[in-house]
Scaffold this motif. Structure first.
Motif, mmCIF file in Angstrom:
data_model
loop_
_atom_site.group_PDB
_atom_site.id
_atom_site.type_symbol
_atom_site.label_atom_id
_atom_site.label_comp_id
_atom_site.label_asym_id
_atom_site.label_seq_id
_atom_site.Cartn_x
_atom_site.Cartn_y
_atom_site.Cartn_z
ATOM 1 N N LEU A 122 43.792 49.861 28.685
ATOM 2 C CA LEU A 122 44.594 50.120 29.865
ATOM 3 C C LEU A 122 44.272 49.006 30.850
ATOM 4 C CD1 LEU A 122 46.475 52.130 31.423
ATOM 5 C CD2 LEU A 122 44.373 53.047 32.434
ATOM 6 N N VAL A 123 45.283 48.246 31.246
ATOM 7 C CA VAL A 123 45.072 47.047 32.054
ATOM 8 C C VAL A 123 45.620 47.264 33.464
ATOM 9 C CG1 VAL A 123 45.418 44.559 32.197
ATOM 10 C CG2 VAL A 123 45.367 45.676 29.955
ATOM 11 N N ILE A 124 44.796 46.964 34.446
ATOM 12 C CA ILE A 124 45.174 47.130 35.847
ATOM 13 C C ILE A 124 45.105 45.781 36.543
ATOM 14 C CG2 ILE A 124 44.631 48.300 38.022
ATOM 15 C CD1 ILE A 124 43.025 50.344 36.268
ATOM 16 N N ALA A 125 46.176 45.398 37.227
ATOM 17 C CA ALA A 125 46.163 44.198 38.073
ATOM 18 C C ALA A 125 45.808 44.652 39.482
ATOM 19 C CB ALA A 125 47.515 43.499 38.045
ATOM 20 N N ALA A 126 44.556 44.546 39.824
ATOM 21 C CA ALA A 126 44.071 45.093 41.101
ATOM 22 C C ALA A 126 44.828 44.496 42.281
ATOM 23 C CB ALA A 126 42.582 44.825 41.252
ATOM 24 N N PRO A 127 45.367 45.345 43.156
ATOM 25 C CA PRO A 127 46.019 44.819 44.363
ATOM 26 C C PRO A 127 44.981 44.256 45.329
ATOM 27 C CG PRO A 127 45.907 47.218 44.451
ATOM 28 C CD PRO A 127 45.415 46.814 43.083
ATOM 29 N N ARG A 128 45.433 43.400 46.209
ATOM 30 C CA ARG A 128 44.598 42.798 47.263
ATOM 31 C C ARG A 128 43.579 41.795 46.735
ATOM 32 N NH1 ARG A 128 45.027 48.025 48.349
ATOM 33 N NH2 ARG A 128 42.899 48.483 47.648
ATOM 34 N N GLN A 129 43.635 41.474 45.455
ATOM 35 C CA GLN A 129 42.781 40.388 44.954
ATOM 36 C C GLN A 129 43.379 39.063 45.379
ATOM 37 O OE1 GLN A 129 43.242 39.230 40.658
ATOM 38 N NE2 GLN A 129 44.175 41.273 40.473
ATOM 39 N N GLY A 130 42.587 38.005 45.296
ATOM 40 C CA GLY A 130 43.092 36.701 45.712
ATOM 41 C C GLY A 130 42.401 35.577 44.984
ATOM 42 N N CYS A 131 42.461 34.386 45.558
ATOM 43 C CA CYS A 131 41.833 33.205 44.972
ATOM 44 C C CYS A 131 40.349 33.456 44.751
ATOM 45 C CB CYS A 131 42.044 32.022 45.907
ATOM 46 S SG CYS A 131 41.155 30.521 45.431
ATOM 47 N N CYS A 132 39.819 32.963 43.633
ATOM 48 C CA CYS A 132 38.405 33.177 43.317
ATOM 49 C C CYS A 132 37.484 32.353 44.211
ATOM 50 C CB CYS A 132 38.129 32.857 41.855
ATOM 51 S SG CYS A 132 38.313 31.093 41.443
ATOM 52 N N ASP A 177 35.873 43.492 47.459
ATOM 53 C CA ASP A 177 36.547 44.677 48.011
ATOM 54 C C ASP A 177 37.644 45.173 47.070
ATOM 55 O OD1 ASP A 177 34.993 44.763 50.289
ATOM 56 O OD2 ASP A 177 36.419 43.631 51.521
ATOM 57 N N ALA A 178 38.361 44.242 46.431
ATOM 58 C CA ALA A 178 39.488 44.620 45.570
ATOM 59 C C ALA A 178 39.026 45.235 44.253
ATOM 60 C CB ALA A 178 40.359 43.393 45.294
ATOM 61 N N PHE A 179 37.916 44.755 43.710
ATOM 62 C CA PHE A 179 37.505 45.180 42.366
ATOM 63 C C PHE A 179 36.336 46.161 42.330
ATOM 64 C CE2 PHE A 179 39.778 41.245 41.422
ATOM 65 C CZ PHE A 179 40.448 41.560 40.247
ATOM 66 N N ALA A 180 35.551 46.208 43.385
ATOM 67 C CA ALA A 180 34.288 46.944 43.317
ATOM 68 C C ALA A 180 34.462 48.419 42.973
ATOM 69 C CB ALA A 180 33.524 46.799 44.636
ATOM 70 N N GLY A 181 35.493 49.054 43.481
ATOM 71 C CA GLY A 181 35.633 50.493 43.259
ATOM 72 C C GLY A 181 36.426 50.891 42.037
ATOM 73 N N LEU A 182 36.887 49.918 41.254
ATOM 74 C CA LEU A 182 37.728 50.242 40.107
ATOM 75 C C LEU A 182 36.886 50.788 38.945
ATOM 76 C CD1 LEU A 182 40.185 47.204 39.990
ATOM 77 C CD2 LEU A 182 40.586 49.473 40.952
ATOM 78 N N PRO A 183 37.305 51.899 38.343
ATOM 79 C CA PRO A 183 36.560 52.454 37.196
ATOM 80 C C PRO A 183 36.948 51.745 35.899
ATOM 81 C CG PRO A 183 38.400 53.885 37.732
ATOM 82 C CD PRO A 183 38.438 52.756 38.738
ATOM 83 N N ALA A 232 24.776 43.580 46.535
ATOM 84 C CA ALA A 232 24.692 44.471 45.366
ATOM 85 C C ALA A 232 26.061 44.631 44.711
ATOM 86 C CB ALA A 232 24.124 45.823 45.771
ATOM 87 N N ARG A 233 27.109 44.800 45.519
ATOM 88 C CA ARG A 233 28.454 44.969 44.968
ATOM 89 C C ARG A 233 28.915 43.690 44.264
ATOM 90 N NH1 ARG A 233 33.049 46.831 48.412
ATOM 91 N NH2 ARG A 233 32.418 45.117 49.767
ATOM 92 N N ALA A 234 28.575 42.531 44.835
ATOM 93 C CA ALA A 234 28.966 41.256 44.227
ATOM 94 C C ALA A 234 28.282 41.065 42.884
ATOM 95 C CB ALA A 234 28.625 40.105 45.165
ATOM 96 N N ALA A 235 27.002 41.418 42.811
ATOM 97 C CA ALA A 235 26.279 41.280 41.547
ATOM 98 C C ALA A 235 26.841 42.224 40.492
ATOM 99 C CB ALA A 235 24.791 41.558 41.774
ATOM 100 N N ALA A 236 27.195 43.444 40.907
ATOM 101 C CA ALA A 236 27.763 44.417 39.967
ATOM 102 C C ALA A 236 29.127 43.950 39.465
ATOM 103 C CB ALA A 236 27.883 45.779 40.640
ATOM 104 N N MET A 237 29.930 43.376 40.355
ATOM 105 C CA MET A 237 31.231 42.859 39.937
ATOM 106 C C MET A 237 31.055 41.700 38.973
ATOM 107 S SD MET A 237 34.254 41.058 42.190
ATOM 108 C CE MET A 237 35.518 40.108 41.324
ATOM 109 N N ALA A 238 30.169 40.762 39.308
ATOM 110 C CA ALA A 238 29.957 39.583 38.468
ATOM 111 C C ALA A 238 29.527 39.974 37.062
ATOM 112 C CB ALA A 238 28.913 38.673 39.111
ATOM 113 N N ALA A 239 28.747 41.036 36.951
ATOM 114 C CA ALA A 239 28.251 41.469 35.643
ATOM 115 C C ALA A 239 29.369 41.986 34.744
ATOM 116 C CB ALA A 239 27.196 42.553 35.822
ATOM 117 N N LYS A 240 30.500 42.386 35.338
ATOM 118 C CA LYS A 240 31.616 42.912 34.560
ATOM 119 C C LYS A 240 32.625 41.841 34.153
ATOM 120 C CE LYS A 240 31.807 47.759 36.026
ATOM 121 N NZ LYS A 240 32.708 48.822 36.539
ATOM 122 N N VAL A 241 32.512 40.637 34.688
ATOM 123 C CA VAL A 241 33.509 39.595 34.433
ATOM 124 C C VAL A 241 33.372 39.070 33.006
ATOM 125 C CG1 VAL A 241 34.319 37.299 35.093
ATOM 126 C CG2 VAL A 241 33.643 38.950 36.857
#
Length: 223
Positions: A45-55, A77-83, A113-122
C-alpha cells in the motif's frame, strides 16, 4: 504529492510512503507513478505523503545548511507520523540526503529523535524490492537492458548489489554483464547549468558504455 494512495490487487503485505522529490515529481512525474505501481504490484500500500517537499540535497551540497535543515524539518513533519514500514525513494541523491537527516538535525532538540527515526526508514526502491518476495506473475518485457548505477547510490548509500540482484530475467529481459561501477553522468545538477556543452568527441563515459552494450533501455535512477 497530495496524499494519493496506490493499493495492491490482493492483501496488503506492507505499507510504504513514497518520497516524491521536487524534480522527480515534476520533470519525471511518470517515474514516480511507475514506482508506485511497481510497489503496489508487489503487495504494498503506497502513500504519497502530503506536505512533503524538496529533500535539501542541493542545499547540503552548496553548504546552505540553514536551508537544508528547514527542508528537513518540513519532511520530518510530513513523514514522522505515518504508520509505514519504509519510506521509498527512486532518486539516489534524495535517498542519500534523507538517510542523513539524523546527522543533519542531531542538534535540534525538537526534531533530532524524529529525524533519526525517519532516516532509519528510508530505502532506495531497488534496496527495498531486493529485500522482499516479489510478485512472480507479472507480464514480460522482451528487451535488452543495461544499468548505469547512480553515483550517490553506489558511493553515498553504499548500495551496489541490490539493483543487480533484481530478477530481470523473470520479466523476459536480457541483462548483459555488469558495467564498471558508478561514475557521475556529467555534472551535479547544481553545477551543470554553468558548464559548457559537451563536445561530440567527449561524450560522458556512461553514455558510451550504454551505446556499446546494445541495450534498448537503461533503467538508471537519478544520481
Amino acid at each position: 504529492p497530495e496524499g494519493q494512495v496506490w493499493s495492491p490487487d490482493g492483501a496488503v503485505q506492507r505499507r510504504v510512503a513514497l518520497f516524491a522529490g521536487c524534480v522527480m515529481s515534476t520533470a519525471y512525474a511518470e517515474i514516480d507513478r511507475a514506482t508506485a505501481r511497481v510497489l503496489a504490484a508487489n503487495g504494498c500500500l503506497v502513500i504519497a505523503a502530503p506536505r512533503q517537499g524538496c529533500c535539501g540535497a542541493l542545499h547540503v551540497h552548496s553548504g546552505e545548511l540553514a536551508g537544508a535543515k528547514a527542508l528537513a524539518r518540513r519532511n520530518v513533519d510530513a513523514f514522522a507520523g505515518l504508520p509505514v514500514d519504509a519510506i521509498v525513494t527512486n532518486a539516489a541523491g534524495c535517498g542519500a540526503t534523507l538517510k542523513s537527516y539524523g546527522h543533519l538535525l542531531a542538534y535540534d532538540p525538537a526534531n533530532a529523535a524524529r529525524a533519526a527515526a525517519m532516516a532509519a526508514k528510508v530505502k532506495d526502491v531497488s534496496e527495498f524490492l531486493a529485500a522482499i518476495d516479489l510478485n512472480r506473475r507479472l507480464g514480460e518485457i522482451r528487451a535488452t537492458v543495461t544499468y548505469q548505477e547512480p553515483c550517490h547510490l553506489a558511493h553515498a548509500q553504499r548500495i551496489q548489489a541490490a539493483p543487480r540482484t533484481l530478477p530481470i530475467p523473470i520479466l523476459g529481459a536480457t541483462w548483459p554483464p555488469p558495467a564498471p561501477t558508478a561514475m557521475a553522468p556529467t555534472a551535479m545538477p547544481s553545477r551543470a547549468p554553468t558548464w559548457p556543452p559537451w563536445p561530440a568527441w567527449k561524450k560522458p563515459k556512461p553514455c558510451k558504455r550504454w551505446l556499446i552494450s546494445g541495450a534498448a533501455t537503461d533503467p538508471q535512477q537519478s544520481c
